[in-house]
Scaffold this active site. Sequence first.
Site, PDB file in Angstrom:
ATOM      1  N   SER A  88       0.860  -1.187   0.000  1.00  0.00           N
ATOM      2  CA  SER A  88       0.000   0.000   0.000  1.00  0.00           C
ATOM      3  C   SER A  88       0.897   1.237   0.000  1.00  0.00           C
ATOM      4  O   SER A  88       1.718   1.387  -0.903  1.00  0.00           O
ATOM      5  CB  SER A  88      -0.939  -0.068   1.202  1.00  0.00           C
ATOM      6  N   ASP A 122      -4.675  -4.564   5.700  1.00  0.00           N
ATOM      7  CA  ASP A 122      -5.043  -5.474   4.616  1.00  0.00           C
ATOM      8  C   ASP A 122      -3.892  -6.454   4.371  1.00  0.00           C
ATOM      9  O   ASP A 122      -2.722  -6.066   4.444  1.00  0.00           O
ATOM     10  CB  ASP A 122      -5.325  -4.653   3.350  1.00  0.00           C
ATOM     11  N   HIS A 143      -2.629  -0.752  -3.399  1.00  0.00           N
ATOM     12  CA  HIS A 143      -3.765   0.158  -3.172  1.00  0.00           C
ATOM     13  C   HIS A 143      -3.489   1.480  -3.883  1.00  0.00           C
ATOM     14  O   HIS A 143      -2.437   2.081  -3.669  1.00  0.00           O
ATOM     15  CB  HIS A 143      -3.945   0.452  -1.681  1.00  0.00           C
TER      16      HIS A 143
END
EC number: 3.1.1.61
Lengths: 279, 206
Positions: free
Chosen positions: B23, B146, B50
């Site tokens: 991310s 995540d 992401h």
Amino acid sequence: MTPRMLDVASKDFDIELRLLLEALYLKYHYDFRGYAVSSLKRRLAQAADRFDCATLSQLQDRVLHEPALFPALLDYLTVQVSELFRDPSYYRTLREHVVPVLRTYPSLKVWIAGCSTGEEAWSLAILLREEGLLERTLIYATDINPTALQRAEAGVYAVDRIASFTQNHRLSGARTSLSDYYTAAYGGAVFDRSLKGHIVFSDHSLATDSVFAEVQLLSCRNVLIYFSRELQERALGLFAESLCHKGFLGLGARESLRFSSHEAAFTPVVPEDRIFQKR
Amino acid sequence: MPTSRQPSATPAGRVDAIVVGASAGGVDALSLLLPTLPADFRPALLVVVHLPRDRPSLLVDVFSPRCALPVHEAGDKQSIQPGTLYFAPPDYHLLVDRDAHGPSLALSLDAPVHFSRPAIDVLFESAADVYGARLGGILLTGANADGAQGLQAVRRAGGVTLVQTPSTARASTMPSAALAAGPVDFVLPLEQMPAVLRAWGNGGAI
Ligand SMILES: C[S@@+](CC[C@H](N)C(=O)[O-])C[C@H]1O[C@@H](n2cnc3c(N)ncnc32)[C@H](O)[C@@H]1O
């Protein structure tokens, strides 16, 4: 937050999944047996969790004997996400490349397959009104989820979604302002009843039903990604059959005809926007 | 009918595919890692980063010229080719499915997980289901949790797992969350990852 009670990777899960889908088909005549498995598994694991079932077999037992549970389960089996003028460039391309051809027909039929909660249908109705074509058009908007269809028909959307809808509409090459088409009521935006007169919402499954009309434009977006290649093949067969000669087919931003034997029946119009024309 | 008791001849290499999640700071981290992979690298790589949902992803343009492996944005129902790098497209989950031809890519618009679509957990869990023990999972820098559960799914299925040493990550939340969620096989800074990856690909000692 991912509640994971069931391990989708276990061998039993696969067996139980097949049995559950078979049971749903026999009992409720909804056929999910040809859906893409990986995302379906995830959603069913979540459903089992939500209904306090430790296994899919328990879920199967409950849904067979408690029909009231089925509509709630259907909300896990299908994915209800939509937006007004989702992917604005799709609608801009419709205006630029498809509308000029549609103008040449004295009357028009449009099929929106997998309309979910109606956003796509209302978007097309607004676009066709802006282009001066709605008065001669009948839009069939179909889906298999009755709750979604009811919400589609009501045409009421939460006020906090309107800003992004307005932005999408503007980017789609709008000729008017979105606020011309709704009024604020019930804590939401209610879409114009005069548009509604041109839309018929009804139940239809691409997995089990057949063609019901000849149409000049068919928009089926973000539905085929949930199907296996085999089921996609069936759905695309229906589309080829339903479209008139030179009729237009629009798909979702990440969908294609690439793996289908029906690819040869279409020519790409604007490939980036997934708009095709039947040969 | 083949039965589970008769394992087919195991192909060379520890894994057939490697899933990677990152991310915040992920593009820089991947820039140090992916270009080190040689042209004859066998496993497929599936990568979730992401990114903002409303912008077209530039990942393919950024990585194509710098990688020896072919780089693609993942397309729905494509067969997964060995030695190929796939990035999840923005605003869709990327999953692994299995069809008549073997493992394939699947996209979905299911609800975001950890406020993310694509979500790392979704990719890792579905890949673990299809590849079982022949999967590697790597979690890099990131500012949310995540991937932590997904990496455990990879491990439960017998796959091999690697997490970036949190103190070396631009954002340490994601690797720390992964380590808090359960045991992993390797915790390494980026510089030491290429050797491990090559070993996974070649069936070396690791
Ligand atoms: C992600 S939504 C797409 C909504 C809209 N077309 C859009 O792109 O914004 C997918 C829809 O497909 C519907 N669907 C799933 N299976 C179907 C089938 N067999 N026949 C018709 N619709 C189906 C679901 O109920 C859901 O409403």
